[in-house]
Design an enzyme around this catalytic site. Structure first.
Site, PDB file in Angstrom:
ATOM      1  N   HIS A 107      29.003  -6.165 -58.329  1.00  0.00           N
ATOM      2  CA  HIS A 107      29.853  -7.271 -58.796  1.00  0.00           C
ATOM      3  C   HIS A 107      30.610  -7.907 -57.628  1.00  0.00           C
ATOM      4  O   HIS A 107      30.882  -7.251 -56.620  1.00  0.00           O
ATOM      5  CB  HIS A 107      30.850  -6.761 -59.834  1.00  0.00           C
ATOM      6  CG  HIS A 107      30.195  -6.197 -61.053  1.00  0.00           C
ATOM      7  ND1 HIS A 107      29.790  -6.989 -62.103  1.00  0.00           N
ATOM      8  CD2 HIS A 107      29.854  -4.929 -61.387  1.00  0.00           C
ATOM      9  CE1 HIS A 107      29.235  -6.223 -63.036  1.00  0.00           C
ATOM     10  NE2 HIS A 107      29.259  -4.969 -62.627  1.00  0.00           N
ATOM     11  N   ASP A 167      32.074 -13.699 -63.511  1.00  0.00           N
ATOM     12  CA  ASP A 167      32.222 -12.232 -63.532  1.00  0.00           C
ATOM     13  C   ASP A 167      33.541 -11.793 -62.873  1.00  0.00           C
ATOM     14  O   ASP A 167      33.779 -12.060 -61.705  1.00  0.00           O
ATOM     15  CB  ASP A 167      31.012 -11.662 -62.768  1.00  0.00           C
ATOM     16  CG  ASP A 167      30.992 -10.140 -62.669  1.00  0.00           C
ATOM     17  OD1 ASP A 167      31.968  -9.489 -63.084  1.00  0.00           O
ATOM     18  OD2 ASP A 167      29.975  -9.620 -62.165  1.00  0.00           O
TER      19      ASP A 167
END
Lengths: 552, 552
Positions: free
Chosen positions: B359, B188
Site C-alpha cells: 500500500h 487507498d
C-alpha cells in the site's frame, strides 16, 4: 544452591522464582498473569505454589523487586497458604499494602521495608537490594548470597543515567560484585531482541514539553500507565511550566498518586491539581488531564471519554489526546478502536514518540553482563524468543553455551560454586481466578466455554416413567448461542430438526429397555448422534448437544 | 452521480462501493471481512446489499480491482441475489473463478476478462482499467466516467518502479486523466499514517538472496501470503540462483501457484519444484519450503510444522525459518506463539526486513494526488484513523477541507460536475456467515455466545404434572462452562446450591397455582432469581441460567 522458577518463563507475567539452600527457601516476586484470549471469563492467573506449600517450613520470605502486577499481584492469594514475611523497598511496599488492604490482609502479613544497599538475612541466605531504574520508582535488583556463592537477579530494569526521580542504577555495585565473583546472573530479557540502548525517561519529558508548546491553544489529555510515577511527574512538570492545571482521572491513577506523593516519590506543587468538577473554571487550553486507558481497556477513563460515556469529560475538536505508551502485544486493536473514536470526535491524537521502554535493550544487557561477569547466565522475564535472544547476547560476550541456561517453569537448576546442572522438576502451573473462585475453573471448564462460544449449545430434555421406561414428556429442544435462537420462534429448519429428533428418540425407546433406569446412556447417545449429524449435514456446525433425562 | 460505499470504510475488509448515475449502478469490488474477536464462531462477514437488491434492475455489473479476499470474497454469496456480470483482469478473474467453482457458480456467472487500458461500457458508465502495482499481480485502478465527470478509484495499490512481474503503475495515464480533469479521487488510505515511500517488491528479493547466501548450510522455510505471486517468484528465483529445490506447502499456496503459472504470471523453471515426499532425496541445505501460515493461523502448514503435527516436515536445528510478512494487527500473539515453538525446536527464525507493504505511504499518496489533481478527495480503504490521515495529506496538498469527504458506509455522496454534497443514507451492515448459514446468526446469538464464554450456563430442568401443577421430577441442575463442571462430581458448594434451588422451587410450587400450564414464567423467574443471587453472593459470578419445565 537450587534456582527454581515457579513462573515467569516462556510467558508474560506471573514472575516468581524460588532460591533454595539447605533448609532455607526465599522467593523472589509473586506476580499474576493476565488471562490469554482463550481463557474465557478468567480474571487473572496466579502461580501454582504447591512446591512452597510442601516445603513451608523452609520458606523464609518473599523478596519483591518492584511494584508491578506481574511481580506482586498474586501476593494476597499466595499469602493465604504461604504466610511468610514480605521484604520490599518503600514504594513497592506501599503498593503491596494497598493491595493487601483490599483483601483485608494487612494485619496478617509481616512486612519489612528495605532500603537500597541494605542486606537482609533470611535463613542461609543474605539478600542485598541494589538500586536500578525501571518504569516504576523504587525498583531493585537483588544480590542473593549463600555458601554456594552470589547470584544476581536484576528484576525488571533499565539503565537510566538521568532518571526523573532518585539515582541512576548503581552500576558501581554491579561492578563491585562482579569483581568479587558472581555465580549466576538472572537478567531481564524483555527487550533482548531490540538493538541499541533504551532511552532515558527524561526524553519523554522533553517530548511532552514540545507538545504542550505546539498545542498551547487546546486542552491536553495524556493517557499512560498508572504505575509510571515518573511519567506523571514529568506531565506535572510540563503542566507547571506552561501554566496548566492538572486533573487526574481513573481510579488506579488516583491511587498511585495518593500512594507515591506522601512518600516523596512524586512532587506536585500546590494549586496544580484540580478536581475534575472544577475543570470548567479554567480555560481549556490551561488544563491537562492525566488518565488511565492507554491500552484501550474498555472500562478505563480514556475509553469512556472516547465512547462519550464519561460523566465529566467530553472530547471535542479542542482536545489533543496523547498516548504516552506503547501497545502491549494483543492490545493493538483495542487501542486503534479508541483512537478512531477520539478522531471522530474531532480530537487531535498523538501516539508516537511519547514513550520509552522500562526494559534494557541489547547494549544495556551487554553492559550489565560485562560488569557482572557471571559464571552462569540465566535469561529471565520473557517468552522463549526473548530468552533465546538474550542467550545469543551471552554467547556473543563469550559465555560458553553450556553455561547459559534457558529454564522452563518448574526446572530445578542446581549450582555449587563451580558447576551447574538441571536436576529434576517441581509442579508449576497457572491457577485461574474467576470472581471469588480460585482454582475451581479448570481446563475442562475452559474447553466447554470455548465450544459454547464457537458453536453454542442445544439442550434436549425429556422425562421418562422410571419403572416402565416410557416417555412422559418431551423431547424438547432449547438452544442458546446457536442459530435457532428462541424457543418460540417459528423456524422451519428448527421444526425439521425437532421432527428428526423425535423420530430418533421414539425409535430408541421402542427398541431399548429403558425400564428401571437402564440404558440412559444409549438414549443420550442417540440424541447426540441424531442432532449432531443433522446439524453437520445441514449447516456444517457442531453445537454442544446436552441431553437431559428426568426420571419420574 | 452518486457514490455509495456499501462497506470498507471505518473498517478493515469488506470493500464494496456503488456508483450510480441515472438508471445505472456499477459496483466496485465485493469483499468479505474476517470476524472480530468478539464474533464468536463466525467464519466471515459479508456486506448487506439490500440497496443493490432493491435496485436490481439498475445494477450493470461488478468491476473488481484485484483478487484479494477483502475485494472478492463475498462474490459467491452476493451473486446469489445480485447476479450481474463480473469484470476483472486476468489473474483476478482466475482467482474469482476458483472461488465460484467451490460454490458451483461458475456456469451461472457472466464473466468478462479485461485488459489494462480497456474501457468497458456499463449503462451510463464507462470504466477504464489502469495498471497499478500491489501485493498481488494484475491489480487495477478504475477510471469511472459518466456525464457528471470522471472519478478515479485507485483500488489497493503501491508505486513500484521496478515491479517483479509486468509493468510499473501507469503514472502517465493518471497524469493524462488529471490533465483532462478528474472530479473525485478515491484513494487507498491503508498506510496514510506512514511517512515516506513504500519500497519496491524487488528489495525483498535482494533480502532473500542475502539470507540464502548467509544460511547456505541449512534448509530454508519461508512463510508468506499465498496471494503474493511476486514474492513466490522471488523465492523461486533465489532458489534457482543458489541451487535449491522448491517445495510448496499449504493448500492456498498450491492453489495460487496452479492458478498463476498457466497465465504466465509466475515462471518456475523445470526441475525446480519437487513434491514434499521427495524432500528426503535432496540434501537439506539444497531445499527451500514455501509455506502458508505467516500470520500464525493455527491450521496453516507452518503452525503444524511448529506444533510438530505436520506429516511431512519436521523442524529442527538445521532449519532457518523466514517470516516474509508483517503481522496484521490482532495476529501478533499468534505469530509470537509460532516463533517461540520454532525456536524451541532449535530453528533459526528471521522475522524482520523480509517484507514490504503493498500500500502507498504518504509520499506515494502525494504523488497520485498531484498527478490526478482531483476536485474532490474521498479517502477509502481503512479505519477512521487512516482515512483521517489521508484527509490531512489532501489538505497539505491544498485541497480545501469542504472538498474532502470522509464517508461512512451507506452515505450517499452526490456530485455534479461542480459540487458535491451528502444526501441521505442507505442500509448497510455486516451479514454473518456461520458454516452454511448466511445471516441467521444475529446479534442476540452472539450476545449469548459472549455470555456463555465468559460465565457458562446452568440448566435447571424439572417436570410438572400439567393438570395438577405439581412436581413430577427434578429440579435437576446441570452446568457447562461453569465452575461446578460435571453432574456426577461431588461438590459441597454445588450441593448447597441445589438445596437452595430445591427449597425455592418447592416454595413456589406450594404458593402458586401451576395447574393447567399456568404461571410457568413465575416458576422460571423463581429459579433464575434464586440461583442468580446465590451464585453472585457466593462467587461473584453470573452464569446464564436456563430453566426448562416439562409438562406431563
Amino acid at each position: 544452591m537450587k534456582i527454581i522458577p515457579l513462573g515467569g518463563l516462556e510467558q508474560i507475567g506471573m514472575n516468581i522464582t524460588a532460591f533454595e539452600y539447605g533448609d532455607s527457601i526465599i522467593v523472589v516476586d509473586c506476580g499474576l498473569a493476565f488471562p490469554e484470549d482463550e481463557m474465557f471469563g478468567i480474571d487473572m492467573v496466579i502461580p501454582d505454589v504447591t512446591y512452597l506449600e510442601e516445603n513451608i517450613d523452609k520458606v523464609k520470605g518473599f523478596v519483591i523487586t518492584h511494584g508491578h502486577e506481574d511481580h506482586i499481584g498474586a501476593l494476597p492469594y499466595i499469602l493465604r497458604s504461604v504466610n511468610v514475611p514480605v521484604y520490599a523497598t518503600r514504594l513497592t511496599m506501599a503498593i503491596i499494602e494497598n493491595k493487601l488492604e483490599e483483601h483485608k490482609q494487612v494485619e496478617s502479613t509481616d512486612r519489612h521495608v528495605c532500603t537500597f544497599g541494605q542486606t537482609i538475612e533470611l535463613g542461609d541466605f543474605s539478600v542485598e537490594f541494589i538500586k536500578t531504574n525501571h518504569s516504576i520508582v523504587d525498583a531493585a535488583a537483588l544480590a542473593i548470597t549463600c555458601a554456594a556463592g552470589t547470584v544476581i537477579h536484576t528484576g525488571d530494569f533499565k539503565v537510566d543515567y538521568t532518571p526523573v526521580f532518585g539515582d541512576a542504577i548503581d552500576l558501581a555495585r554491579f561492578a563491585e560484585l562482579g569483581e568479587q565473583g558472581v555465580l549466576a546472573l538472572l537478567c531481564d530479557s524483555t527487550n533482548s531482541e531490540e538493538p541499541g540502548f533504551t532511552e532515558s525517561e527524561r526524553t519523554v519529558g522533553t517530548a511532552i514539553d514540545r507538545i504542550f508548546e505546539q498545542y498551547s491553544g487546546t486542552r491536553v489529555i495524556i493517557a499512560t500507565f498508572a504505575s509510571n510515577v515518573d511519567r506523571v511527574q514529568q506531565i506535572v512538570n510540563s503542566a507547571c511550566k506552561y501554566g496548566r492545571k492538572v486533573v487526574v482521572e481513573g481510579r488506579s491513577m488516583v491511587n498511585i498518586i495518593e500512594t507515591a506523593e506522601p512518600l516523596g516519590c512524586l512532587k506536585i506543587p500546590d494549586n496544580t491539581l484540580v478536581n475534575v468538577d472544577d475543570l470548567k473554571l479554567y480555560p481549556e487550553a490551561k488544563t491537562v488531564i492525566i488518565t488511565t486507558g492507554s491500552q484501550g481497556e474498555s472500562m478505563a477513563a480514556l475509553s469512556r471519554m472516547a465512547d462519550g460515556t464519561h460523566k465529566k469529560v467530553t472530547i471535542g475538536p479542542g482536545d489533543t489526546v496523547i498516548f504516552s505508551s506503547d501497545p502491549i502485544p494483543g492490545n493493538e486493536k483495542a487501542i486503534t478502536g479508541v483512537i478512531n473514536k477520539l478522531l471522530k470526535k474531532g480530537a487531535e491524537v498523538i501516539f508516537q514518540d511519547v514513550h520509552v521502554s522500562g526494559h534494557p535493550k541489547q547494549e544495556d544487557v551487554k553492559l550489565i553482563y560485562t560488569l557482572v561477569r557471571p559464571r552462569f547466565a540465566i535469561p529471565v522475564h520473557g517468552e522463549y524468543r526473548h530468552l533465546k535472544a538474550q542467550a545469543k547476547i551471552a554467547a556473543e560476550l563469550g559465555i560458553p553455551s553450556d553455561r547459559v541456561f534457558i529454564l522452563r517453569n518448574g526446572d530445578i537448576l542446581e549450582l555449587d560454586g563451580e558447576n551447574a546442572r538441571m536436576n529434576g522438576h517441581v509442579q508449576t502451573g497457572g491457577v485461574f481466578v474467576d470472581g471469588f473462585s480460585v482454582g475451581e475453573v479448570g481446563s475442562s471448564v475452559l474447553h466447554d466455554r470455548q465450544k459454547l462460544a464457537d458453536e453454542g449449545i442445544v439442550i434436549v430434555s425429556l422425562a421418562l416413567y422410571y419403572d416402565e421406561g416410557i416417555l412422559a414428556a418431551g423431547p424438547e429442544m432449547t438452544s442458546r448461542g446457536f442459530i435457532y435462537e428462541k424457543l418460540d420462534e417459528v423456524d422451519e429448519n428448527k421444526a425439521e430438526a425437532e421432527a428428526a429428533l423425535r423420530e430418533a428418540v421414539m425409535d430408541c425407546i421402542a427398541s431399548t429397555d429403558l425400564s428401571n433406569g437402564q440404558n440412559r446412556n444409549r438414549l443420550r447417545n442417540t440424541i447426540k448422534d441424531c442432532l449432531g449429524s443433522y446439524f453437520w449435514k445441514r449447516i456444517k456446525r457442531r453445537p454442544m448437544i446436552l441431553p437431559i433425562i428426568l426420571d419420574i
